[in-house]
Structures are given as C-alpha cells and as structure tokens.
Scaffold this active site. Structure first.
Site, PDB file in Angstrom:
ATOM      1  N   VAL A 186     -28.573  30.870 -67.047  1.00  0.00           N
ATOM      2  CA  VAL A 186     -26.540  30.882 -66.666  1.00  0.00           C
ATOM      3  C   VAL A 186     -26.026  30.815 -67.944  1.00  0.00           C
ATOM      4  O   VAL A 186     -25.237  31.589 -68.240  1.00  0.00           O
ATOM      5  CB  VAL A 186     -26.307  29.288 -66.103  1.00  0.00           C
ATOM      6  CG1 VAL A 186     -24.692  29.381 -65.884  1.00  0.00           C
ATOM      7  CG2 VAL A 186     -27.226  29.913 -64.787  1.00  0.00           C
ATOM      8  N   CYS A 187     -26.544  30.256 -68.765  1.00  0.00           N
ATOM      9  CA  CYS A 187     -25.780  30.112 -70.430  1.00  0.00           C
ATOM     10  C   CYS A 187     -25.524  31.481 -71.167  1.00  0.00           C
ATOM     11  O   CYS A 187     -23.854  31.459 -71.444  1.00  0.00           O
ATOM     12  CB  CYS A 187     -26.526  29.707 -71.366  1.00  0.00           C
ATOM     13  SG  CYS A 187     -27.446  27.816 -71.139  1.00  0.00           S
ATOM     14  N   PRO A 188     -26.587  32.355 -70.328  1.00  0.00           N
ATOM     15  CA  PRO A 188     -25.931  33.617 -71.899  1.00  0.00           C
ATOM     16  C   PRO A 188     -24.750  34.437 -70.561  1.00  0.00           C
ATOM     17  O   PRO A 188     -23.995  35.539 -71.135  1.00  0.00           O
ATOM     18  CB  PRO A 188     -26.691  34.589 -71.484  1.00  0.00           C
ATOM     19  CG  PRO A 188     -27.944  34.331 -70.885  1.00  0.00           C
ATOM     20  CD  PRO A 188     -27.131  32.777 -70.705  1.00  0.00           C
TER      21      PRO A 188
END
Length: 185
Positions: free
Chosen positions: A56-58
C-alpha cells in the site's frame, strides 16, 4: 496522539534527499538531517507509513510525488517516512520503478522518536500508523489524519486541506483546491 494546535515536538531524523537513488551521487551525499527547524518559513506535510518494501505504501508515496509541485506552489515541503533506515529507503527507490528518483524527502525515524513524540505507533505491529500531519511555518499542527495500516490515504485530499488552511477563511465541505470560501453576512 498530538493534535491540532499542538507544537511539533523536537526531532532529528536522517532523510534521503529528493532525486537520489544512491548514497552518494556526483560527490554529494544523498542524506540530510532534518529537524523541526528545517525548512524555515514553509508549511510541512509529514506523512508516515508502516514499512518500506510493502504494497500500500508505494501507492501513497507515488501520489504525493505526483502532487509535489502543487505542494511546493503552496510553500509546503512533503516529508514521507517510516522507522526503516535511510539506506533501505534508497534501496527501495532503486528497486521499485515508481519510486526511482523520487522527488521528495524520505525520512528514517529509526529510533522512533518522532513516531512516539507524535503518539502514532501501532501497538500491535510496532510500526508507524498511516498518519498525516500538516504543520504551519510556526511548527503548529493544523491538521491530523490517521488511517489503519491496511488503508491508504488520499494525497489529493491532503492538498485540498492545505489549500483551505492557507486561505485562513471559512471553507465549505468539498471545496476544491482554489475554490470559493464562505462569505458570512
């Protein structure tokens, strides 16, 4: 957790500078120490994510990067980070095609001092929650939002809120960036 009206706590983190993928490029270090006093006179958008090399972070980092010029037009610097170290951040930039040459700071709060100072550590996973802080040029927090670890945030909404805060006027629900403010009779 610190909230609106609280002052950003003192901190010192090492960040990978915008545009760098290697620890040193053209004789210049990729790393810079950032404190609460860095970027004098600017707004800060500080966003935390749980871990590097995740899924999810990128998606969030890339969306913030796409809006980087819009934030800069509002005298704001975008700082994204986690508790992973600065070398991991550069490795992730090299490994992930969408993060290659990232145009924003990626900070490493390896000791967790800023995460804990803001009160945003997930107790079960021992990582930063998906927290976003908009901080004014006087280091006063003007906006806070926090998501569960599995739900990404909307960087366009963060830009919309920053834009509204900077009007110093009443802004209606769903006011678009640059939109009209409320006029009270």
């Amino acid at each position: 957790m610190l909230t609106i009206g609280d002052t950003l706590p003192e901190f010192s983190v090492v960040a990978a500078k915008p545009g760098f993928n290697m620890p040193e490029e053209n004789g210049e270090s990729a790393f810079e120490t950032i404190t609460q006093d860095s970027f004098a006179g600017k707004w800060k958008v500080i966003f935390f994510y749980p871990k590097d090399f995740t899924f999810v972070c990128p998606t969030e980092i890339v969306e913030f990067a796409k809006l980087n010029e819009e934030f800069a037009d509002r005298d704001a610097v975008v700082l994204g980070g986690s508790t992973d170290n600065e070398f991991v951040k550069l490795a992730w930039r090299r490994e992930h095609p969408d993060l290659n040459g990232l145009n924003q700071y990626s900070f490493a709060d390896t000791a967790g001092d800023l995460v804990d100072g803001l009160g945003i550590r997930d107790k079960a996973e021992n990582v930063a929650l998906r927290a976003t802080f908009i901080v004014d040029p006087h280091n006063v927090i003007q906006h806070v939002s926090v998501n569960a670890l599995n739900v990404g945030r909307n960087p366009a909404e963060v830009l919309r809120i920053l834009d509204g805060l900077q009007t110093d006027e009443l802004c209606p629900c769903n006011r678009p960036v640059g939109g009209d403010t409320l006029q009270v009779a």
